[in-house]
Scaffold this motif. Structure first.
Motif, PDB file in Angstrom:
ATOM      1  N   UNK A  65       0.833  -1.201   0.000  1.00 41.29           N
ATOM      2  CA  UNK A  65       0.000   0.000   0.000  1.00 41.29           C
ATOM      3  C   UNK A  65       0.871   1.256   0.000  1.00 41.29           C
ATOM      4  N   UNK A  66       1.951   1.211   0.784  1.00 40.08           N
ATOM      5  CA  UNK A  66       2.858   2.348   0.835  1.00 40.08           C
ATOM      6  C   UNK A  66       3.467   2.648  -0.514  1.00 40.08           C
ATOM      7  N   UNK A  67       3.895   1.600  -1.221  1.00 45.70           N
ATOM      8  CA  UNK A  67       4.471   1.792  -2.552  1.00 45.70           C
ATOM      9  C   UNK A  67       3.445   2.410  -3.499  1.00 45.70           C
ATOM     10  N   UNK A  68       2.194   1.941  -3.411  1.00 47.03           N
ATOM     11  CA  UNK A  68       1.143   2.466  -4.277  1.00 47.03           C
ATOM     12  C   UNK A  68       0.859   3.933  -3.958  1.00 47.03           C
ATOM     13  N   UNK A  69       0.875   4.274  -2.665  1.00 45.09           N
ATOM     14  CA  UNK A  69       0.680   5.658  -2.260  1.00 45.09           C
ATOM     15  C   UNK A  69       1.816   6.542  -2.800  1.00 45.09           C
ATOM     16  N   UNK A  70       3.035   6.073  -2.664  1.00 49.28           N
ATOM     17  CA  UNK A  70       4.183   6.830  -3.170  1.00 49.28           C
ATOM     18  C   UNK A  70       4.106   6.969  -4.687  1.00 49.28           C
ATOM     19  N   UNK A  92       3.433  10.163  -9.526  1.00 48.98           N
ATOM     20  CA  UNK A  92       2.746  10.346 -10.801  1.00 48.98           C
ATOM     21  C   UNK A  92       2.175  11.761 -10.896  1.00 48.98           C
ATOM     22  N   UNK A  93       1.557  12.209  -9.819  1.00 54.04           N
ATOM     23  CA  UNK A  93       0.950  13.546  -9.811  1.00 54.04           C
ATOM     24  C   UNK A  93       2.018  14.627  -9.955  1.00 54.04           C
ATOM     25  N   UNK A  94       3.119  14.470  -9.221  1.00 48.91           N
ATOM     26  CA  UNK A  94       4.193  15.467  -9.296  1.00 48.91           C
ATOM     27  C   UNK A  94       4.782  15.513 -10.698  1.00 48.91           C
ATOM     28  N   UNK A  95       5.124  14.348 -11.242  1.00 45.28           N
ATOM     29  CA  UNK A  95       5.758  14.313 -12.557  1.00 45.28           C
ATOM     30  C   UNK A  95       4.836  14.853 -13.645  1.00 45.28           C
ATOM     31  N   UNK A  96       3.560  14.519 -13.573  1.00 49.24           N
ATOM     32  CA  UNK A  96       2.644  14.934 -14.615  1.00 49.24           C
ATOM     33  C   UNK A  96       2.277  16.404 -14.531  1.00 49.24           C
ATOM     34  N   UNK A  97       2.601  17.041 -13.414  1.00 51.32           N
ATOM     35  CA  UNK A  97       2.291  18.461 -13.269  1.00 51.32           C
ATOM     36  C   UNK A  97       3.551  19.320 -13.183  1.00 51.32           C
ATOM     37  N   UNK A 145       6.225  21.435 -14.907  1.00 50.43           N
ATOM     38  CA  UNK A 145       6.258  22.178 -16.161  1.00 50.43           C
ATOM     39  C   UNK A 145       7.402  21.718 -17.061  1.00 50.43           C
ATOM     40  N   UNK A 146       8.527  21.321 -16.442  1.00 50.35           N
ATOM     41  CA  UNK A 146       9.668  20.910 -17.236  1.00 50.35           C
ATOM     42  C   UNK A 146       9.479  19.544 -17.876  1.00 50.35           C
ATOM     43  N   UNK A 147       8.398  18.842 -17.516  1.00 51.34           N
ATOM     44  CA  UNK A 147       8.138  17.537 -18.118  1.00 51.34           C
ATOM     45  C   UNK A 147       9.034  16.445 -17.608  1.00 51.34           C
ATOM     46  N   UNK A 148       9.423  16.499 -16.337  1.00 51.31           N
ATOM     47  CA  UNK A 148      10.276  15.467 -15.770  1.00 51.31           C
ATOM     48  C   UNK A 148       9.533  14.141 -15.828  1.00 51.31           C
ATOM     49  N   UNK A 149      10.230  13.087 -16.208  1.00 51.60           N
ATOM     50  CA  UNK A 149       9.630  11.761 -16.271  1.00 51.60           C
ATOM     51  C   UNK A 149      10.291  10.850 -15.266  1.00 51.60           C
ATOM     52  N   UNK A 150       9.509   9.903 -14.756  1.00 49.75           N
ATOM     53  CA  UNK A 150      10.079   8.939 -13.806  1.00 49.75           C
ATOM     54  C   UNK A 150      10.805   7.835 -14.528  1.00 49.75           C
TER      55      UNK A 150
END
Length: 351
Positions: A329-334, A339-344, A346-351
């Motif tokens: 569950x912790x991994x899914x929460x992280x 996902x939210x941080x990367x997708x928002x 502006x520089x388009x950072x990808x995981x």
């Protein structure tokens, strides 16, 4: 960041097959657990471990840990012998493509808790540390034994070692750490292996033993004393976060470029030096996991991160702090936060 998961080898009731079913799980955090501290890890044993992980379609993200022999921490006469062995283990790991090692410099005892199954209001239980309870424990009595502790000491040896540490100023322990780093980091440089020191857990003196990896100042001294990109830290949110004086985002900023591994977990402060581990969810504990992960992305951390200690939920039984369900569950929460941080971004950072 690479999502990763601690696995205790073939004897772990949680299998690699279980772990790989967690979304976005590609890295395994593991070690060879039956080799005594100080002994060289044979290349063949390392290859066997690596093969077992890769057979399941994952990879060893980092070794946690290669234990540091107590003679090194104490600055004893045989420390150079054990350091030479440590250097060879670094070379052996590098020879099969493993390039990250987590380790700690805690005297005698690894992480310490006063309860392995403290109840939470939702019916689950978790690890907890109570300062008053700890103050009444005699570590020589054998009444407190935690998973991961080195139990090979005879009681007389343990008493002797603790007596040495109780007379040792923190500066001397720190000097012994720097001596160790001055010997191993040149090898890490040659082999391109990232060394990541784990903080003391909890980050204050227990049982009268000195502690030297506890806050922003100690991190700064460690990384500046041996100035190499391979000399870095494990940023453990729960360990550093247990001290409410530690501003975690400031510490991440101070250590940027030298964070080689992240342990992500939440804790709830229950006293000045007391805490209980909770779910990873920010609102369940005292640490802002969203702000922490945002800061890690901001400083371009791209190494392995693992959900650290979990609660025991849904009736699961197993190694305290290391069940499957709550860490999954912790991994899914992280994953959701990232996902939210990367997708928002502006520089388009990808995981």
């Amino acid at each position: 960041m690479q999502m990763s998961f601690r696995w205790y080898g073939e004897g772990d009731p949680i299998s690699l097959t279980d772990i790989k079913q967690i979304p976005n799980m590609t890295g395994i955090v593991t070690a060879i657990y039956d080799i005594p501290a100080g002994e060289v890890w044979p290349v063949e044993r390392i290859k066997e471990l690596k093969k077992a992980v890769e057979k399941e379609g994952m990879e060893i993200a980092i070794i946690e840990s290669v234990p540091v022999h107590e003679d090194i921490k104490m600055g004893a006469a045989k420390r150079d012998h054990w350091i030479a062995n440590y250097q060879q283990t670094i070379r052996n790991l590098a020879s099969v493509g493993i390039n990250r090692i987590c380790y700690n410099f805690m005297p005698v005892f690894d992480w310490t808790r006063t309860s392995l199954s403290a109840p939470l209001s939702d019916g689950s239980n978790s690890l907890a540390y109570d300062e008053k309870v700890a103050g009444n424990i005699d570590p020589l009595s054998g009444e407190l034994v935690l998973p991961g502790w080195d139990l090979s000491y005879q009681i007389d040896d343990l008493r002797r070692i603790m007596d040495i540490y109780k007379d040792m100023p923190e500066q001397q322990l720190f000097d012994n750490l720097i001596y160790f780093l001055e010997k191993i980091i040149p090898v890490a440089d040659e082999e391109k292996v990232y060394m990541a020191i784990h903080p003391d857990d909890p980050p204050w003196s227990i049982f009268g033993l000195p502690r030297v990896v506890i806050n922003k100042d100690s991190i700064a001294k460690i990384i500046s004393s041996v100035d190499s990109k391979y000399n870095g830290i494990t940023f453990c949110t729960g360990s550093y976060g247990a001290d409410r004086n530690n501003e975690l985002c400031e510490m991440i900023e101070a250590a940027k470029g030298r964070i080689h591994f992240v342990h992500a977990r939440n804790i709830k402060w229950t006293g000045e030096k007391s805490f209980q581990e909770t779910s990873h969810l920010s609102r369940d504990g005292s640490l802002d996991m969203v702000a922490i992960l945002k800061k890690l992305v901001e400083v371009s951390f791209d190494g392995p991160i693992r959900p650290d200690h979990g609660r025991m939920i849904w009736g699961e039984k197993g190694r305290p702090g290391y069940g499957l369900y709550d860490r999954a569950l912790g991994a899914t929460y992280l994953n959701g936060i990232l996902d939210t941080i990367y997708h928002h971004t502006e520089e388009g950072v990808e995981s």
